[in-house]
Design an enzyme around this catalytic site. Structure first.
Site, PDB file in Angstrom:
ATOM      1  N   CYS B 137       0.826  -1.147   0.063  1.00 59.85           N
ATOM      2  CA  CYS B 137       0.018   0.037   0.085  1.00 59.85           C
ATOM      3  C   CYS B 137       0.902   1.262  -0.116  1.00 59.85           C
ATOM      4  O   CYS B 137       1.409   1.373   1.030  1.00 59.85           O
ATOM      5  CB  CYS B 137      -0.988  -0.014   1.264  1.00 59.85           C
ATOM      6  SG  CYS B 137      -1.864   1.467   1.352  1.00 59.85           S
ATOM      7  N   CYS B 140      -0.779   4.544   2.222  1.00 63.69           N
ATOM      8  CA  CYS B 140      -0.821   4.200   3.754  1.00 63.69           C
ATOM      9  C   CYS B 140      -0.390   2.803   4.091  1.00 63.69           C
ATOM     10  O   CYS B 140       0.897   2.703   4.038  1.00 63.69           O
ATOM     11  CB  CYS B 140      -2.167   4.659   4.086  1.00 63.69           C
ATOM     12  SG  CYS B 140      -3.592   3.953   3.356  1.00 63.69           S
ATOM     13  N   SER B 141      -1.207   1.896   4.639  1.00 59.35           N
ATOM     14  CA  SER B 141      -0.801   0.755   5.021  1.00 59.35           C
ATOM     15  C   SER B 141      -1.868  -0.315   5.025  1.00 59.35           C
ATOM     16  O   SER B 141      -1.885  -1.362   5.658  1.00 59.35           O
ATOM     17  CB  SER B 141      -0.214   0.893   6.426  1.00 59.35           C
ATOM     18  OG  SER B 141      -1.418   1.458   7.413  1.00 59.35           O
ATOM     19  N   CYS B 142      -2.487  -0.306   4.015  1.00 59.54           N
ATOM     20  CA  CYS B 142      -3.987  -1.225   3.842  1.00 59.54           C
ATOM     21  C   CYS B 142      -3.452  -2.809   3.814  1.00 59.54           C
ATOM     22  O   CYS B 142      -2.120  -3.132   2.995  1.00 59.54           O
ATOM     23  CB  CYS B 142      -4.669  -0.908   2.577  1.00 59.54           C
ATOM     24  SG  CYS B 142      -5.285   0.906   2.567  1.00 59.54           S
TER      25      CYS B 142
END
Lengths: 224, 233
Positions: B137, B140-142
């Site tokens: 991702c 962000c940090s999906c």
């Protein structure tokens, strides 16, 4: 122009340190930061797109200097103040903490399991029909920017702006973050997984056979 | 908290808030970053900041500390990569399950009990000798929480987010993985609410192994695509 979080393809970060980690949270406060963010989110004053945008709006200097969960806390504090849930005076310790009228919505311990298990799906009914079919060639819009709000939230990364790719799969109709992050409604649109050849994204692709796939909303795309 | 610790916590939050909000919350909403942010005074340690915020929200009646404990317990002890390994091992041993998983993963894994926050729309992508899949991702940090738990630090790092899309083979080398010649890399950048799980190649020499034995081979990294599954010597 993009914001600091939009770092896909950036040079200079060095190798990834993928050594095994032996704890989910390295420090107790990191676990508390995650839990606080989820519990505050359950008050229903903002959605996930507003939450992401709040973190993205940290200054480049803060975003770079802050650790992962520090960014979460930075974003959370910004939302709490912006939404009027917490006052600056309360945060500064100047005034006493006022009991909130939102307290009726407080997430209780016995409701946690249900809240996490329920999730919050992003698919919604939508009036616009899908314009593209699997296999069709498309191009992403020229600017990786929110079309409604200058500096607003978008999920088109800069590295994939103005690039030609192919529709790989249709994902259904999903909430449009560019609208939802700014309180402009969910504005659901068809969503597609779009495959781009590495050579369509990079001047010096690592390997010409490689691809990057992104999930992109219909309004990000035009037929090519 | 004792009175002295509490005073320290509040002083810390006050200092940090003043500095942070000065830069980050000007009058115009959603235009936070176009200002200079003079952190002349260093913010206090994050542990104090979080403690103070929890205390404030608790006093306002907005947060129940026991609910925070329950959230942390869920992700520390109940939800993690064993869930994903179960799905992978089942797919390796049950061709009908595998076909259904590739076609529409979400209802199928929900039947196994793996559904919820950050796993509402799941797609499983299958490694083959021709294509190696890898998930990132960049924005962000999906990450598929119900299948893999909370992402590891490296997944959320600038280095991984920046490089996985441009130089996936160099990133694989960071993890000690070299692909066979002729294998293409397909990197999935999780830009929407769809979450991706990699179905790794089943290692040779595991014919007839039970689902439980196979599960023990499946690593978290192999389901993100930065690892491959091997049989220990």
């Amino acid at each position: 122009m993009n914001r600091v979080h939009d770092m896909g393809g950036r040079f200079g970060d060095g190798p990834v340190d993928g050594r095994p980690e032996h704890a989910v949270f390295h420090e107790d406060w990191q676990a508390r930061a995650l839990a606080l963010t989820l519990a505050a989110g359950a008050l229903g004053k903002w959605n996930i797109d507003m939450s992401r945008h709040a973190r993205e709006c940290l200054s480049p200097k803060d975003y770079t200097a802050f650790g992962y969960y520090e960014k979460w806390i930075g974003g959370l504090v910004a939302l709490l103040v912006e939404q009027g849930v917490v006052s600056r005076a309360e945060l500064s310790g100047i005034g006493p903490a006022q009991f909130s009228e939102l307290a009726t919505r407080k997430l209780t311990a016995d409701a946690v399991g249900d809240m996490l298990a329920r999730g919050s799906p992003a698919n919604r009914p939508c009036d616009s029909a899908p314009l593209f079919v699997v296999g069709e060639t498309v191009r992403t819009r020229q600017f990786a920017e929110n079309t409604f709000v200058s500096g607003g939230h978008t999920r088109l990364p800069t590295y994939a702006a103005g690039a030609q790719g192919k529709i790989l799969r249709y994902q259904g109709t999903h909430v449009l973050p560019d609208s939802s992050a700014h309180g402009r409604g969910e504005a659901a649109e068809p969503l597609y997984a779009v495959a781009f050849a590495a050579s369509a994204l990079w001047r010096h692709p690592e390997n010409p056979d490689d691809e990057v796939v992104l999930d992109l909303w219909q309004s990000y795309l035009v037929a090519a | 908290m004792g009175a002295r610790e509490e005073a320290r916590v509040w002083a810390g939050l006050a200092l940090w808030t003043r500095e942070f909000l000065r830069g980050s919350l000007p009058d115009m909403p959603h235009d936070h970053s176009d200002h200079d942010h003079p952190h002349a005074l260093l913010p206090p340690e994050p542990a104090l900041r979080v403690k103070a915020l929890e205390t404030l929200l608790t006093r306002k009646g907005l947060v129940d500390p026991a609910a925070l404990d329950a959230i942390i317990d869920t992700y520390e002890n109940k939800i993690g990569p064993r869930n994903g390994a179960h799905v992978v091992a089942r797919a390796w041993t049950d061709p009908a399950f595998r076909a259904a998983l590739i076609a529409d993963a979400t209802p199928l894994v929900a039947d196994l009990g793996y559904y919820g926050r950050q796993g509402e729309h799941l797609v499983v992508v299958e490694n083959t000798p021709e294509v190696h899949n890898m998930v990132v991702c960049t924005l962000c940090s999906c990450y598929p929480w119900p299948l893999l738990g909370i992402p590891p630090g490296w997944y959320k790092s600038d280095a991984y987010r920046a490089r996985a899309v441009r130089a996936p083979r160099a990133v694989l080398a960071d993890f000690g993985v070299t692909l066979n010649e002729g294998t293409a890399v397909r990197v999935w950048d999780s830009t929407a609410e769809v979450r991706y799980l990699v179905l790794p190649l089943r290692p040779e020499g595991t014919d007839g192994w039970s689902e439980e034995a196979l599960m023990d081979l499946v690593t978290r990294d192999s389901m993100i695509g930065t690892g491959v599954v091997t049989v220990p010597e």
